[in-house]
Design a protein around this motif. Structure first.
Motif, PDB file in Angstrom:
ATOM      1  N   TYR A 120      21.639  13.114  87.028  1.00 17.20           N
ATOM      2  CA  TYR A 120      21.476  11.750  86.450  1.00 17.20           C
ATOM      3  C   TYR A 120      22.701  10.851  86.618  1.00 17.20           C
ATOM      4  CZ  TYR A 120      20.367  15.664  83.219  1.00 17.20           C
ATOM      5  OH  TYR A 120      20.158  16.891  82.663  1.00 17.20           O
ATOM      6  N   ASN A 155      35.463  12.814  81.319  1.00 13.50           N
ATOM      7  CA  ASN A 155      34.144  13.410  81.576  1.00 13.50           C
ATOM      8  C   ASN A 155      33.333  13.413  80.289  1.00 13.50           C
ATOM      9  OD1 ASN A 155      34.360  16.084  80.168  1.00 13.50           O
ATOM     10  ND2 ASN A 155      36.048  16.319  81.615  1.00 13.50           N
ATOM     11  N   GLY A 156      32.092  13.856  80.385  1.00 11.79           N
ATOM     12  CA  GLY A 156      31.205  13.777  79.233  1.00 11.79           C
ATOM     13  C   GLY A 156      31.693  14.602  78.050  1.00 11.79           C
ATOM     14  N   SER A 157      32.078  15.843  78.324  1.00 12.61           N
ATOM     15  CA  SER A 157      32.529  16.712  77.237  1.00 12.61           C
ATOM     16  C   SER A 157      33.727  16.121  76.502  1.00 12.61           C
ATOM     17  CB  SER A 157      32.913  18.090  77.792  1.00 12.61           C
ATOM     18  OG  SER A 157      31.837  18.686  78.461  1.00 12.61           O
ATOM     19  N   PHE A 161      22.548  19.289  73.554  1.00 11.62           N
ATOM     20  CA  PHE A 161      23.630  19.655  74.490  1.00 11.62           C
ATOM     21  C   PHE A 161      24.642  18.522  74.546  1.00 11.62           C
ATOM     22  CE2 PHE A 161      25.669  19.643  78.682  1.00 11.62           C
ATOM     23  CZ  PHE A 161      26.357  20.847  78.560  1.00 11.62           C
ATOM     24  N   HIS A 162      25.904  18.860  74.319  1.00 11.72           N
ATOM     25  CA  HIS A 162      26.939  17.829  74.288  1.00 11.72           C
ATOM     26  C   HIS A 162      28.142  18.165  75.148  1.00 11.72           C
ATOM     27  CE1 HIS A 162      24.638  15.847  71.182  1.00 11.72           C
ATOM     28  NE2 HIS A 162      24.531  16.995  70.562  1.00 11.72           N
ATOM     29  N   GLY A 163      28.089  19.258  75.889  1.00 14.08           N
ATOM     30  CA  GLY A 163      29.184  19.591  76.786  1.00 14.08           C
ATOM     31  C   GLY A 163      29.760  20.960  76.512  1.00 14.08           C
ATOM     32  N   GLU A 178      21.830  13.372  70.695  1.00 10.24           N
ATOM     33  CA  GLU A 178      21.343  12.684  71.887  1.00 10.24           C
ATOM     34  C   GLU A 178      20.182  11.807  71.416  1.00 10.24           C
ATOM     35  OE1 GLU A 178      20.891  15.763  75.374  1.00 10.24           O
ATOM     36  OE2 GLU A 178      21.033  16.866  73.489  1.00 10.24           O
ATOM     37  N   ASP A 211      25.318  10.379  71.577  1.00 10.95           N
ATOM     38  CA  ASP A 211      25.673  10.923  72.895  1.00 10.95           C
ATOM     39  C   ASP A 211      24.688  10.342  73.916  1.00 10.95           C
ATOM     40  OD1 ASP A 211      25.957  12.342  75.212  1.00 10.95           O
ATOM     41  OD2 ASP A 211      25.987  14.324  74.268  1.00 10.95           O
ATOM     42  N   ILE A 242      25.302  10.123  77.111  1.00 12.19           N
ATOM     43  CA  ILE A 242      25.826  10.535  78.422  1.00 12.19           C
ATOM     44  C   ILE A 242      24.684  10.701  79.424  1.00 12.19           C
ATOM     45  CG2 ILE A 242      27.005  12.439  79.613  1.00 12.19           C
ATOM     46  CD1 ILE A 242      28.658  12.701  76.909  1.00 12.19           C
ATOM     47  N   MET A 243      23.558  11.241  78.977  1.00 12.84           N
ATOM     48  CA  MET A 243      22.380  11.326  79.848  1.00 12.84           C
ATOM     49  C   MET A 243      21.543  10.050  79.753  1.00 12.84           C
ATOM     50  SD  MET A 243      19.000  11.842  80.400  1.00 12.84           S
ATOM     51  CE  MET A 243      18.232  12.413  78.879  1.00 12.84           C
ATOM     52  N   LYS A 295      28.444  10.256  83.116  1.00  7.37           N
ATOM     53  CA  LYS A 295      27.395  10.416  84.130  1.00  7.37           C
ATOM     54  C   LYS A 295      27.120   9.112  84.892  1.00  7.37           C
ATOM     55  CE  LYS A 295      25.527  14.805  82.996  1.00  7.37           C
ATOM     56  NZ  LYS A 295      25.212  15.471  81.738  1.00  7.37           N
TER      57      LYS A 295
HETATM   58  C1  LIG Z   1      26.134  16.198  80.863  1.00  7.04           C
HETATM   59  C2  LIG Z   1      26.148  15.936  79.421  1.00  7.04           C
HETATM   60  C3  LIG Z   1      27.307  16.158  78.648  1.00  7.04           C
HETATM   61  C4  LIG Z   1      28.570  16.761  79.231  1.00  7.04           C
HETATM   62  O1  LIG Z   1      29.128  15.979  80.220  1.00  7.04           O
HETATM   63  P1  LIG Z   1      30.133  16.668  81.277  1.00  7.04           P
HETATM   64  O2  LIG Z   1      30.619  15.545  82.106  1.00  7.04           O
HETATM   65  O3  LIG Z   1      29.293  17.653  82.047  1.00  7.04           O
HETATM   66  O4  LIG Z   1      31.197  17.335  80.511  1.00  7.04           O
HETATM   67  C5  LIG Z   1      27.256  15.858  77.308  1.00  7.04           C
HETATM   68  N1  LIG Z   1      26.148  15.343  76.745  1.00  7.04           N
HETATM   69  C6  LIG Z   1      25.025  15.116  77.447  1.00  7.04           C
HETATM   70  C7  LIG Z   1      23.838  14.548  76.763  1.00  7.04           C
HETATM   71  C8  LIG Z   1      24.987  15.424  78.800  1.00  7.04           C
HETATM   72  O5  LIG Z   1      23.855  15.207  79.497  1.00  7.04           O
END
Ligand SMILES: *Cc1c(COP(=O)(O)O)cnc(C)c1O
Length: 432
Positions: free
Chosen positions: A57, A115-117, A148-150, A208, A242, A244-245, A271
């Motif tokens: 993504y 990065n996301g984490s 999921f958050h990393g 999320e 979150d 990120i996605m 992302k």
């Molecule tokens: C991918 C993702 C993360 C972690 O991001 P990284 O860049 O892989 O560390 C955290 N939260 C969500 C919802 C994600 O999709």
């Protein structure tokens, strides 16, 4: 005999590389990719694959997008990098200005990570210190089951997918979990949340919004999430969205938070932020959160940094990505994909292999009516089935999903649907 054929990337990789999310004893060797363009990946043998999940993504405007590459190239030549403590620069400032104009209106400050984490990690630390600075010890996080958050420790603690967390469970932060809110369980989830808040010193609720990606593109209701956020906000529990996605248009709006009435206290983005071109992330915060760090005492500030924070080249990629996100052409593609997904969804529910099919924005997911492990043989067989047919789709357990780049062509999108349908038919014969 002289020099033999140079070894393939796949063969050379096997000598030295340790891949993420991989059991090296049993996993097939990875594919050597030599080029990418638009929605396509090219391997070293000359095969082509449609990137049906935009490389986790990220590459939503297509691989090797000219507009973004040019912006990054210009930035590299002008100012490649400078540390972000004691210095500032235009790409970071402009990106903050433009993101804040798009983010929920209560967001006022942008903190950069890489990065996301680490965006989540910073958000959790900000929440803990926010309470600490006000003389309160709050030690518990609230999170959804299967979130999921990393993979860093704080982010991993908030994540509820135990397949990732097993060996680390004794070392994690204190987290209480609630199920995601659906139409039929809302009253129960709300009372679980109230009980958790009554019995613990809760610092933050990490979630999320609307779509749990890694869990298998699982949806929950905006109404339910709004009700949960309202309870948290009343109890001074900071809400960390979150995105990120979900961010940058995937759920039909720019951010999933735009479907909500409540506003999160913090938002994490990564992302698609840099369109797959650069590792970069941000944690945004409301004025109220930021103000809690202002003091004549130095130690009340947020002492947290990554060397590559606010990398100018990453910021340039993100700015160019925003040009595209808000362009007419991408808006048209997003709505085309969303409508095409809906048509696909209307077609398949009668299929005996389908347990549930759902779509939101450009996200399309189909749960198969089979019991399977998240990383079992069945999942691997499906993955191979798709790759053999030239489409990169990575099933999550028994969930097939696609989240294509916005620039995918109509024909390429049809090919993605065709292999998904073929998989539904094939799965039936595998089981008997
Ligand atoms: C991918 C993702 C993360 C972690 O991001 P990284 O860049 O892989 O560390 C955290 N939260 C969500 C919802 C994600 O999709």
């Amino acid at each position: 005999m002289r020099e033999t054929q140079p070894k393939s990337l796949t063969a050379r990789d096997q000598n030295y590389l340790w891949h993420p999310l991989t059991q090296h004893k049993t996993a097939p060797p990875p594919l050597g990719i030599v080029r990418a363009e638009g929605a396509l990946l090219f391997d070293e043998k000359g095969n082509t694959y449609i990137d049906g999940i935009a490389s986790w993504y990220t590459a939503m405007y297509g691989h090797a997008n000219r507009h973004i590459v040019d912006a990054m190239t210009r930035q590299m030549q002008q100012l490649d990098f400078v540390m972000f403590s004691g210095f500032t620069h235009k790409p970071a400032i402009e990106l903050a200005e433009r993101l804040l104009a798009l983010l929920p209106s209560n967001q006022r400050r942008i903190f950069f990570n890489d990065n996301g984490s680490t965006a989540i990690e910073a958000g959790i630390k900000m929440a803990l210190q926010y309470h600490h600075n006000q003389g309160e010890k709050r030690d518990t996080l609230i999170a959804f089951e299967d979130g999921f958050h990393g993979d860093t420790f704080g982010a991993m603690s908030a994540s509820g997918l135990s397949v990732y967390n097993g060996p680390f469970e004794d070392f994690l932060l204190k987290v209480k979990r609630i199920p995601v809110p659906q139409e039929d369980n809302l009253a129960d989830v709300l009372s679980q949340l109230k009980a958790i808040i009554d019995e613990n010193a809760c610092a933050a609720f990490v979630f999320e919004p609307l779509v749990q990606g890694a869990a298998g593109m699982k949806f929950h209701t905006a109404k339910g999430l709004d009700a949960l956020m309202a309870i948290c906000q009343k109890a001074g529990v900071l809400c960390i969205a979150d995105e990120i996605m979900t961010g940058f248009g995937k759920t039909g709006k720019i951010f999933a938070s735009d479907h909500l009435e409540q506003q999160p206290d913090m938002v994490c983005l990564s992302k698609a932020l840099t369109a797959g071109m650069f590792p970069l992330s941000i944690t945004s915060a409301s004025e109220q959160v930021f103000n809690a760090f202002l003091s004549d005492e130095v130690h009340r500030g947020f002492f947290h940094a990554h060397t590559y924070s606010a990398h100018p080249v990453g910021c340039a990629a993100a700015l160019a990505g925003l040009d595209l996100l808000t362009s007419e052409q991408i808006a048209e593609r997003r709505s085309y994909i969303a409508k095409a997904h809906e048509k696909f969804i209307d077609k398949i529910p009668g299929h005996p292999a389908v347990e549930n099919a759902r779509t939101m924005g450009v996200i399309l997911a189909v749960d198969l009516a089979v019991e399977t492990d998240r990383y079992g043989n069945f999942r691997d067989k499906l993955y191979t089935f798709f790759m053999d047919r030239g489409v990169n789709l990575r099933p999550l357990g028994n969930t097939l999903y696609t989240l294509p780049p916005y620039v995918i062509t109509n024909e390429q999108l049809q090919q993605v649907y065709d292999v998904m349908e073929a998989a539904l038919d094939a799965v039936e014969t595998w089981q008997s």
